[in-house]
Design a protein around this motif. Sequence first.
Motif, PDB file in Angstrom:
ATOM      1  N   ALA A 171     -45.566  -6.231  44.494  1.00  0.00           N
ATOM      2  CA  ALA A 171     -45.590  -7.626  44.048  1.00  0.00           C
ATOM      3  C   ALA A 171     -45.097  -7.735  42.598  1.00  0.00           C
ATOM      4  N   GLY A 172     -45.498  -6.810  41.718  1.00  0.00           N
ATOM      5  CA  GLY A 172     -45.015  -6.774  40.330  1.00  0.00           C
ATOM      6  C   GLY A 172     -45.874  -7.596  39.374  1.00  0.00           C
TER       7      GLY A 172
ATOM      8  N   SER B  49     -35.585 -11.840  40.706  1.00  0.00           N
ATOM      9  CA  SER B  49     -34.871 -13.002  40.162  1.00  0.00           C
ATOM     10  C   SER B  49     -33.680 -12.574  39.329  1.00  0.00           C
TER      11      SER B  49
ATOM     12  N   PHE C  49     -36.827 -22.500  41.376  1.00  0.00           N
ATOM     13  CA  PHE C  49     -36.869 -23.435  42.502  1.00  0.00           C
ATOM     14  C   PHE C  49     -37.874 -24.575  42.290  1.00  0.00           C
TER      15      PHE C  49
ATOM     16  N   GLY D 240     -33.587  -7.724  34.238  1.00  0.00           N
ATOM     17  CA  GLY D 240     -32.401  -7.695  35.095  1.00  0.00           C
ATOM     18  C   GLY D 240     -32.556  -6.858  36.356  1.00  0.00           C
TER      19      GLY D 240
ATOM     20  N   PHE E 112     -44.736 -16.098  31.229  1.00  0.00           N
ATOM     21  CA  PHE E 112     -43.881 -16.614  30.152  1.00  0.00           C
ATOM     22  C   PHE E 112     -44.676 -17.065  28.924  1.00  0.00           C
TER      23      PHE E 112
ATOM     24  N   GLY F  18     -42.060 -12.671  33.337  1.00  0.00           N
ATOM     25  CA  GLY F  18     -43.291 -13.435  33.179  1.00  0.00           C
ATOM     26  C   GLY F  18     -44.436 -12.479  32.859  1.00  0.00           C
TER      27      GLY F  18
END
Length: 357
Positions: free
Chosen positions: A167-168, A14, A130, A10, A78, A76
């Motif tokens: 970026a993560g 996203s 998307f 959260g 995922f 992710g």
Amino acid sequence: MNAQIWVLGGTGRSGRTIAAQLARLGLKAVLVGRDANRLHTAAQSSGSATLLVPSLAAAAAEIRQQRPAVVVNTVGPFTTTAPEVVIDGCRAAGSHYIDLANDVAALSAVYEMHDAATQAGHTLVTGAGFGVTATESVVAKLCEGRPVPLRVRVDMVPSIAMEEGIAGEALIGTLLGSLDGRRITDGRLAPARIFSDAMRLTLPDGSQVTTASMPSGELLAAHRASAARHVLSATSEAPSSPLIRAMMPALSTLMRWERLRSFTTRHLARVRVKAKARPREHSWGHALVTWTDGETREGWLRLGDAQEFTGAVPAEIARRLLAGEGRPGAFTPAALFGPTLAESCGAAYLLPRRGRR
Ligand SMILES: NC(=O)c1ccc[n+]([C@@H]2O[C@H](COP(=O)([O-])OP(=O)(O)OC[C@H]3O[C@@H](n4cnc5c(N)ncnc54)[C@H](OP(=O)(O)O)[C@@H]3O)[C@@H](O)[C@H]2O)c1
């Protein structure tokens, strides 16, 4: 079962966008995350509730116990987070499940859970971002009431404003896990050269982009939406440099070594990205469908910022699942709710040309 919508990850780009879109629909999210400060900041802007958990496994344990109606997974890659961690928890709790997967392996893993989900009476929606939604929706629209086509090509052209930050691992892990070239040949998933089949596309607004093949979840979703014998998925995000294209086979072989991939993921995830305005006004999903008699139809889905759409799609799906509009099993968004779902999320179809090739 409680009527809550939980958003795992959260605090991420996203997760926050989904929470904002849920708020726009009059729904309050519960943001689930592992950092109290980041959770607090994220929840403030959307008026969400929060749940602090030390890990994803702990989040799955909470799902079993508290039984939220819908769980949106934005963490992710995922293939690691979805099937055995979060989806198992959702099945035990009877919660519906939505994720943003966009790679072949992750979509396949969720499709394989169709029978288990049907038996459990809950809904799994994968690919609710998307890329998958924009492209499969155009294919579904073009194939409505038509015979099975021979060939389908889908192209995604995202336009995203970047916020400054790192970026993560979720994003980089997903990207590095999707470097194996694939396409559908004679109805089957087959190896193919990545970043090939470059095509210069003239967008409906007159501007041009080049797309090239990338074996994302769009490939599987477009195949299911059309049942075509040959399917190719491409993106404007594929690197255009001939040097990078030539290096890809070696790079994708290297990334199959788990330890090297984890090492690379950790390092690339820390790279700082600068804030950037979105490169063009619209994002586009595009499909070119060819039938055995040579008829070809082309279609576009036009929308604004691709990241905003990645927030709107899971939010709208969560709203519909909460209202009891789904059905049990494993689906991608348009496979479950049809091509009008994208329109409910602010997108518009443009179906300009018919012809023979
Ligand atoms: N299908 C599409 O079109 C589409 C579009 C956008 C994104 N995506 C996918 O969605 C995913 C998320 O993207 P994003 O841009 O939102 O990433 P992001 O900003 O890095 O957010 C990731 C979130 O996941 C959490 N997280 C990461 N690793 C975790 C772990 N091991 N355990 C628990 N939480 C963890 C992070 O929490 P912390 O704050 O605690 O680190 C953060 O809240 C990516 O896989 C991306 O590829 C798909």
